[in-house]
Structure formats: C-alpha cells, structure tokens
Design a protein around this motif. Structure first.
Motif, short mmCIF file in Angstrom:
data_model
loop_
_atom_site.label_atom_id
_atom_site.label_comp_id
_atom_site.label_asym_id
_atom_site.label_seq_id
_atom_site.Cartn_x
_atom_site.Cartn_y
_atom_site.Cartn_z
N VAL A 632 -3.35 -14.30 1.36
CA VAL A 632 -2.30 -13.32 1.67
C VAL A 632 -2.59 -12.00 0.96
CG1 VAL A 632 0.16 -12.78 1.40
CG2 VAL A 632 -0.54 -15.06 2.15
N ARG A 633 -2.99 -12.07 -0.30
CA ARG A 633 -3.31 -10.84 -1.04
C ARG A 633 -4.50 -10.12 -0.39
NH1 ARG A 633 -1.56 -9.93 -6.26
NH2 ARG A 633 -3.64 -9.27 -6.93
N ASP A 634 -5.51 -10.89 0.01
CA ASP A 634 -6.66 -10.28 0.69
C ASP A 634 -6.25 -9.62 2.00
OD1 ASP A 634 -8.38 -11.02 -1.31
OD2 ASP A 634 -9.16 -12.78 -0.28
N SER A 635 -5.29 -10.24 2.70
CA SER A 635 -4.86 -9.67 3.99
C SER A 635 -4.18 -8.32 3.80
CB SER A 635 -3.92 -10.64 4.72
OG SER A 635 -2.63 -10.67 4.12
N VAL A 636 -3.44 -8.17 2.69
CA VAL A 636 -2.80 -6.88 2.40
C VAL A 636 -3.87 -5.82 2.13
CG1 VAL A 636 -1.30 -5.63 0.80
CG2 VAL A 636 -0.71 -7.95 1.51
N ILE A 637 -4.87 -6.19 1.36
CA ILE A 637 -5.96 -5.25 1.04
C ILE A 637 -6.68 -4.83 2.32
CG2 ILE A 637 -8.18 -5.01 -0.15
CD1 ILE A 637 -7.06 -7.01 -2.24
N ILE A 638 -6.97 -5.82 3.18
CA ILE A 638 -7.68 -5.53 4.43
C ILE A 638 -6.82 -4.65 5.34
CG2 ILE A 638 -8.58 -6.57 6.56
CD1 ILE A 638 -9.49 -8.95 4.82
N ARG A 639 -5.53 -4.96 5.41
CA ARG A 639 -4.64 -4.16 6.27
C ARG A 639 -4.64 -2.70 5.83
NH1 ARG A 639 0.10 -6.66 5.48
NH2 ARG A 639 0.87 -5.12 3.99
N GLU A 640 -4.51 -2.46 4.52
CA GLU A 640 -4.52 -1.09 4.00
C GLU A 640 -5.88 -0.42 4.22
OE1 GLU A 640 -2.27 0.96 1.97
OE2 GLU A 640 -0.86 -0.24 3.09
N GLU A 641 -6.95 -1.19 4.02
CA GLU A 641 -8.29 -0.62 4.20
C GLU A 641 -8.53 -0.23 5.65
OE1 GLU A 641 -11.85 0.81 2.73
OE2 GLU A 641 -10.10 0.04 1.66
N SER A 642 -8.01 -1.04 6.56
CA SER A 642 -8.20 -0.74 7.99
C SER A 642 -7.45 0.52 8.40
CB SER A 642 -7.76 -1.93 8.85
OG SER A 642 -6.36 -2.14 8.76
N VAL A 643 -6.25 0.73 7.84
CA VAL A 643 -5.51 1.97 8.09
C VAL A 643 -6.30 3.16 7.56
CG1 VAL A 643 -3.42 3.27 7.50
CG2 VAL A 643 -3.25 0.86 8.14
N PHE A 644 -6.87 3.00 6.37
CA PHE A 644 -7.65 4.06 5.74
C PHE A 644 -8.86 4.42 6.60
CE2 PHE A 644 -10.95 5.33 2.59
CZ PHE A 644 -10.34 6.47 2.12
N CYS A 645 -9.52 3.41 7.17
CA CYS A 645 -10.69 3.68 8.01
C CYS A 645 -10.29 4.39 9.30
CB CYS A 645 -11.43 2.37 8.32
SG CYS A 645 -12.38 1.78 6.92
N LEU A 646 -9.14 4.02 9.88
CA LEU A 646 -8.66 4.73 11.06
C LEU A 646 -8.33 6.18 10.72
CD1 LEU A 646 -6.42 2.13 12.93
CD2 LEU A 646 -8.61 3.07 13.67
N GLU A 647 -7.85 6.41 9.49
CA GLU A 647 -7.61 7.79 9.06
C GLU A 647 -8.92 8.58 9.01
OE1 GLU A 647 -3.65 7.47 6.22
OE2 GLU A 647 -5.62 7.54 5.31
N LYS A 648 -9.99 7.92 8.60
CA LYS A 648 -11.29 8.59 8.57
C LYS A 648 -11.74 8.96 9.98
CE LYS A 648 -13.53 7.17 4.29
NZ LYS A 648 -13.98 8.53 3.99
#
Length: 851
Positions: A632-648
């Motif tokens: 679950v903790r990893d999924s939160v990290i991945i979710r935030e990282e994926s938003v960050f990559c879409l921002e890029k």
C-alpha cells in the motif's frame, strides 16, 4: 563605474531587486510603448553603498539590538536617530557622480536643463517588502529642483525606510533589517492642467466593461490624497460617456518654480467639468491599451499637459466585486445549471484537479487527458458520455468546455469482475517502471525535435502528435497505477481494525502512511533545504545558487498552477519567484525544522503505530500485515510519481507551444509568444500559415479571461460550458449544518473530513502564491484549494481548510502526511472567515467552529 543608475527605459518586470516595485513597473509601462514621463532609478546598490561608506550597518544593528515591536517609545527614538544618520551622512562620491550624470541627461532629454522639476519617489523591493505591507510609509517628494535638492531628497527617501512603522513591521515579520533595500525613482514632473486616477474597470459596481475616471485641476496629488471632491466620469470601454458627476474642486496643487503650491480654484472653473469629451475619449483609449497589455483591469494615475496625456502609474485592480459583474461573462441565454443543486461527481473531481481558469489552448490537453480517463472507465463497463469533450466559445470571447462524465451501464456486471481480478493479479511496480522508461525516452526525443526545428507548420503537427501521445500515456498510467493498492487497501484496513478496533482504525491508517518518500514530500525536503541555506548563507551565496540549480533540475517542470494537466501555466523554472515566495513562507517560522528532524519524527510515529498493531495481531497475521502495508505504501509512492511524470509530459507540451508562440510572434502573427495559449489547437495551423486575423480573437479572449479570472479570485469558479461550478454539499452535510446552527450559541460550519485531529487557532486566508508570506506558525491555513506548489505551507500551518476538495485531494493527502487536521469542501470559506478570527478545526468530523 558601479551600476548605481538605471534609466526607466532600461527596466522591465525582472528589475524588481534593483529598482523596486515602482521603478520596475514604470519600466514595464515604457517597454509597452505607453506615454510615461522620462526618468531614472537610483538602484538599491546605491543605498547599500551609502550605508557601507558611512559605516552605518554595524551602527544601526547595534542601535536595534534587543528592540521589541511593542516598545513604541524606544522604536520612535531609534527611528529618529537612524533617519538622522542616513540623511546627514555624505553620499558616496561615485553615487553622486552617477546621479549628476543622469540628472544632466534627463535635463537634455526633456529640454528643461535649467528648469527641470522632478518627483523623487521611494520604490521598495518586492522580494523583501510585500506589495501591500508598507503602503504610504516611504516618502515621495514632488517638485524638486536642482541636483543638490535631489541628492538630499534621495537620502530622505532612504531614511524613510527606517520609520517607526517600518521597523515595527520588520520585527513582527522576522525580517533582518539590513537585508531590506530601497530604490528611488527620479522622474520628470508633468505641470498638468488636469490629472487624476482612472480604473480600467469600474471598482464600485464590478462592471469590467466600464472605465471610471476621477479628475481635478492641477497635479493629481489633490485627487489621490483626497484633498478635493473630483469630477467623476463613467465611460464605456469604447469611450462613450455614460454618466458624469460634477465635483466641488475647491482647490488645486500646481507646480511653480519653487515647488508645488495649493491654490484656490476660481468659481467659474468649479462650475464646469475639468475634462471635455475629446479628452475623455483619449483617456478611454489609454485605458484599453493598458488593460490589453497587462491582460487584467488596472488602477492608473494620469496627467494632462498641453493636450498630451501621460501615464504615471498602473497597478492591478484588487477591489473588483459584485456577483452581477461576475455573471456578465455569460450570455443572455446562458444558465448556471448546477448552482445549489447536486452535480455529477465527475465535475467535482475536475474542479479539484483543475481549480483555476483555463486558456483556450489548455482545453486541448484537457480533452486528451479526460478522454483517456473516460476510456479507462468505459473499459470497466461504464457508458461513454453522449457528448464529446470540446471547447465552447461564447459571444463574449469566454471559452469553456462541454464536459460530461461516464454513466452507469449494465455492462459493469460482466466487465467489472474481470477488471478487478486483473487488478489483483498485476504487478503494479513492474507495469509502472516500464511506462516510466517509455515516457522518459519520449521526453528526450520530443525536446530534441522541438529544439532542432524552426518550421511553424512542422512544430504545429508535432504538438498535435504530442497531445495524442499524452492521451496514450495518461490511459496507460491509469491502467498501470489506478486503482493501485485498492484491494490491498481493504485488506490493510481489515488488519488494522482487528488490531486496534474500529474507532481507532482511521487514525492508525493515517499514521501508517507517515514517512513516505513520495514525490511531493521529497520536493518539500528540497524546499526546506533551500530555505535553510537562504537563512544561514543568504540567497546571494554560491551555496544557495547550487541548491536552487539542483532543485530546479528535479522540479523545474512542475506547473505554477493546478496539477500539471494543462499546457498554459508556466513552470517553476520559468517563475523562480514562486520558489522565493515558498522560501519566504517557510522562513517565517522562528525555528525552521530540518528535513532530517521531520523525517525522524514521522518515522518514529510510523514505528510506534506498527508496534501497537503488532500487539493486537498474532505473529503470522502481523507478517501478512507488513507485506500488505509495504504494498500500500509503495502504491502511494507510485501514484504520486506517475502524476509527477505526467506533469513532465505537460511541461514538454508547454515548451513546444511556447516555441510555436515565439515563431508566430517573430512573424507578427501574434503580439507576444504567450498569446499562443489564447488560440485553439486548430487555429495554430492558421497561424502557421501566417494568418493575420488571429490578433482580434486573441484580444477578445484575453479580456474575457480577465473577467473569468477576477471572478475566480472572488470564489466563482467557472470553466464548464453549462455555467458556474456548484457548491458541492451532500444531504448529510446539509443536515449536520442545520444541526450545528440550531446548537448552543456557536456557529458550526460543516465540510468534509480530510485529516483527523482538532486544532484551535487564528485564521490566515491565503488566496494565491503572492500571499504565502502571510502565514505564520500556529495559523489555520484557509484557502480556495491547494496544489503541489502550496505543500511547504503545511509545514508552517497547524490546520488547513479549503473551499474545494475531498478526502483524496491534495490538501487532504498532504495534511495527513504532516499530521495536521484538515477540512475541505466548505464553499466560500475564504469569504465567510476573516484573517485573525479564531476557529476550531475538527478534521475528524469535518467541521469548523467559530469561536
């Protein structure tokens, strides 16, 4: 020779540190080709040199040692001494020499070498002196003749930086006194026959299609200072007189060879208006030019001399109000269909993630993003919207979007179960890593292709393809990441309830999500490091420059507004002043927490929560719990990282659009490169072919956008084609609100719970990034919404309240991460509360109480 002087014509919006707010603003007006009287600025460097050569920094520091803001008598005594030291010390020879040269040059430029009269005006630096904080405290001197008098009045302006009010303010705000600078504007005086102020939108009734002018005889100081009752004129934007009111105008200030003097106005002049229709028409034309340049209503000062109108100042209008004016962005047949009614849930999600007005080109990325989202919903069995996502332009030039959410369908019954099974079996991390590598490769290729081409048509086609790729990446992101952890999240809650009971489950769930190295938390650590470096070594130090370069390398593509799904908002790299505002907000804390201390505290809270869970579970169950917790903790990290990559990816789209805008501006198809964002995607092809018809459309849309944005600043969030965003209030919330109102003498305002806990403290309303420095430790942050840009404020605030949001919004996530109570979805809360008002924030129940 040191650079102690800048001509006004040399200054622009980037000149704030050396020229202060007034100086930089006058430079912007000159650069725009507006009729500004000539002049020059004595830079902040000259002030610093004056202090250093006179040995004053150490002397001033010692005089202010142990001084407290509430000791008024001591403040006044210190102020008298310091201002006398500055005004009485000899000006450095190098500074005098440069001022003398500039003075002579100004005399030659105006043709008044022996008779030149100037205004000597203080100009505070925007970085150290927020725009509204020192209004009226720094000196201005009118009708100054001769170089010796100019030298003395410049020193008097410098000395005014040490008024009792200014010293007290800096003490209360925690400013280091000697890090605050002042520039001085020296500008040719206009011996005006009439002068006054002009609002390019009517601040009385909020009508943005009206120009309001106040005018009197002589210098404008009589109008600005309230010395007279001026004539008042209301005109339409095209210059037609709608209304006029005769003022008494008993006196006027006139410029004489010995300076300004006040004279009585003859009765015959008082009985007539000081401006005729021809002059009013020209003023209206000037109003349109100023507003068109800035893209928003302006408060201006002007002067009329020998048939010519001069612009003396322009500032944004901050007092526009009135729902009537806000709604004039709608046509006569338009309706606001959701106001006060239940709206589709999808609209609330759109509002949370895109809580700011969009420009026409934004809707291209909006369309592709939400098409991808809708496709992922439809793959799970929902019915597609009946209407395509398309931008709509009203007759006023206001652009919105037709948007409908997918709806329930019987197909859910046979499509959803396989989708859930697939979700349970997939390796989220592996899926995401593959997509992340693909996106990184794409970014490199796209930036190279953008840099290598100056062909407008080729780049326009490249942007169209890039938007299709953006839609593909967005769909793949939802397939790989969302709803990552959904099934595991349910299992985690089961084990928590089993260990600590249902009542404590939510609190423990929040604690177990602490110390997460997700992208926004890492960003905040970087900002804390920057703030620490600024505090310890200064923002001019090499260490700070290195830290800033590292930070912008990692986070420079983050958008300055929203969550990065649109094209138009500039990035942090383009607006480094945002970083300075964030650092200033963090720096307001008396003891700035180190990133390491914050990590240690959160890790300890996580460890303590795990220890209590362990006590409530057997060894086997606890091992399973830990496995699920990691997922679950990893999924939160991945979710935030994926938003960050879409921002890029969105940042790459932004750069590509700006490149097209630069080429179009170079060919004079559009006025400036940023105007490209006021075109539809389809219109870029027109521009690429050299069409000259786009400018009129752009100007119309910019005026409408200014109205929409002004409405947005007052809490009317308007971007859906059907009308205004609604108040999202459920029946349960309405019942709670009524129950609170019927309670025992306190006013309870119900919202939605976002982060557990209770806190009582003073309100600090922050509506935009420019107000970040208002927030002080212990305050309750009250804002319309928050985005990643706002994250550092959660280090300073002790609780948070927003108008927009849900339990999954940015404000809720970050508040839970930092362990402060938060309540969201309280409509118009920034209007219902006031700065300094004490409230109780109950993040568990989702309510605030006025104390």
């Amino acid at each position: 020779m040191a650079d102690y002087i800048k001509r006004l014509a040399q200054l622009n919006g980037d000149s704030l540190p050396e020229a202060g707010g007034k100086g930089a603003n006058l430079g912007v007006l000159m650069q725009a080709g507006l009729p500004v009287p000539p002049g020059f600025v004595v830079t902040t460097g000259a002030y610093a040199a004056h202090l250093q050569e006179s040995g004053l920094p150490r002397r001033i520091g010692q005089r202010l040692q142990d001084l407290r803001e509430d000791e008024l008598t001591s403040l006044e005594a210190a102020s008298r001494e310091i201002t006398a030291w500055i005004a009485g010390s000899p000006m450095p020879a190098a500074v005098r020499e440069e001022i003398s040269g500039a003075w002579e040059g100004l005399g030659e430029e105006t043709g008044l070498a022996g008779e030149l009269a100037v205004a000597v005006r203080s100009s505070a630096t925007a970085e150290d002196l927020p725009s509204a904080s020192f209004a009226g405290q720094h000196e201005t001197f009118l009708g100054v003749y001769g170089s010796e008098a100019v030298f003395q009045q410049i020193k008097n302006c410098w000395a005014s930086l040490w008024s009792p009010q200014a010293i007290s303010y800096r003490l209360s705000m925690g400013f280091a006194h000697l890090e605050v600078d002042l520039a001085v504007v020296v500008q040719a005086m206009i011996a005006s026959e009439a002068a006054g102020v002009m609002f390019t939108a009517n601040p009385v009734n909020g009508n943005r299609e009206e120009v309001l002018i106040s005018a009197g005889y002589g210098l404008g100081e009589s109008v600005v200072s309230g010395l007279i009752t001026p004539d008042t004129f209301i005109l339409s934007k095209d210059g037609k007189l709608k209304e006029r009111t005769l003022g008494s105008k008993e006196s006027k200030i006139v410029l004489t060879k010995t300076g300004p003097v006040t004279e009585e106005v003859p009765l015959s002049q008082r009985a007539g208006y000081c401006l005729d229709l021809k002059e009013l028409t020209r003023l209206a034309e000037l109003a349109q030019a100023v507003e068109r340049h800035f893209g928003a209503p302006q408060d201006t000062e002007w002067a009329l001399c020998r048939g010519k109108i001069y612009l003396l100042q322009a500032r944004p209008v901050t007092t526009l109000s009135g729902a009537e004016a806000d709604l004039k962005i709608l046509g006569p047949e338009d309706q606001i269909i959701y106001q006060g009614k239940k709206a589709p849930l999808g609209l609330q999600s759109v509002m949370e993630h895109s809580p700011y007005p969009h420009k026409p080109l934004d809707f291209a990325s909006f369309k592709h993003f939400y098409q991808a989202l809708n496709k992922s919903f439809c793959d799970a069995g929902l019915k597609p919207p009946k209407q395509e996502i398309e931008p709509v332009e009203r007759a006023s030039g206001c652009v919105a979007v037709c948007y409908q959410t997918p709806s329930l369908s019987p197909a859910v019954l046979w499509k959803m179960p396989p989708a859930l099974i697939k979700e349970c079996c997939k390796d989220t991390e592996k899926s995401w890593q593959a997509l992340a590598r693909e996106m990184q490769d794409w970014l490199k290729r796209m930036d190279e292709a953008t840099a290598q081409s100056n062909d407008r048509q080729k780049l326009t086609k490249l942007l169209q393809q890039a938007l299709r790729d953006y839609e593909k990446f967005t769909f793949q992101r939802f397939a790989a990441v969302t709803p990552a952890g959904g099934w595991d999240d349910l299992k985690l809650k089961y084990y928590i309830k089993k260990a600590v009971g249902k009542e404590s489950a939510e609190d423990f769930k929040e604690r177990l999500m602490r110390a997460l190295p997700f992208r926004t938390a890492l960003q905040n650590k970087g900002l804390l490091k920057l703030a620490q470096t600024a505090r310890l070594q200064g923002e001019d130090s090499p260490a700070f420059a290195r830290e800033l370069e590292t930070f912008l390398r990692d986070y420079g593509d983050r958008p300055s507004a929203g969550m990065g799904r649109m094209i138009a908002p500039p990035t942090w790299r383009e607006k480094p002043e945002l970083i300075q505002e964030l650092i200033a907000a963090l720096g307001s804390a008396a003891a700035l927490p180190s990133p390491e201390e914050s990590d240690t505290r959160q890790a300890a809270d996580l460890e303590a929560a795990q220890a209590l869970i362990k006590k409530g579970l057997g060894p086997k169950a606890y091992r399973k719990f830990l496995q699920i917790l990691d997922k679950v903790r990893d999924s939160v990290i991945i979710r935030e990282e994926s938003v960050f990559c879409l921002e890029k990816v969105a940042g790459c789209l932004h750069r590509l659009a700006l490149k097209i805008g630069s080429l179009l501006a170079g060919e004079r198809v559009i006025a400036q490169k940023e105007d490209v964002f006021f075109l539809f995607l389809e219109e870029l092809e027109e521009g690429a072919q050299g069409s000259q018809k786009l400018r009129e459309r752009i100007e119309k849309r910019k005026r409408a956008y200014a109205q929409v944005y002004a409405a947005h600043e007052t809490g009317v969030h308007w971007m859906i084609a059907t009308g205004s965003f609604p108040e999202f209030v459920t029946k349960q919330q309405q019942k709670k609100k009524r129950a609170g109102e019927e309670g025992a003498g306190v006013e309870l305002i119900q919202g939605s719970p976002a982060s557990r806990g209770v806190y009582e403290g003073p309100v600090c309303i922050v509506r935009n990034t420019a107000e970040f420095t208002k927030l002080k430790p212990g305050d309750v942050l009250v804002s319309p919404y928050t985005t990643p840009t706002w994250t550092p404020l959660f280090k300073v605030a002790s609780a948070a309240v927003t108008e927009i949001g849900s339990a999954g919004s940015h404000a809720a996530i970050v508040a839970r991460e930092y362990g402060i109570p938060a309540v969201v979805a309280i409509a118009n809360v920034t209007k219902r509360l006031q700065d300094g008002q004490r409230i109780r924030v109950d993040g568990t129940k989702g309510s605030i109480t006025l104390l």
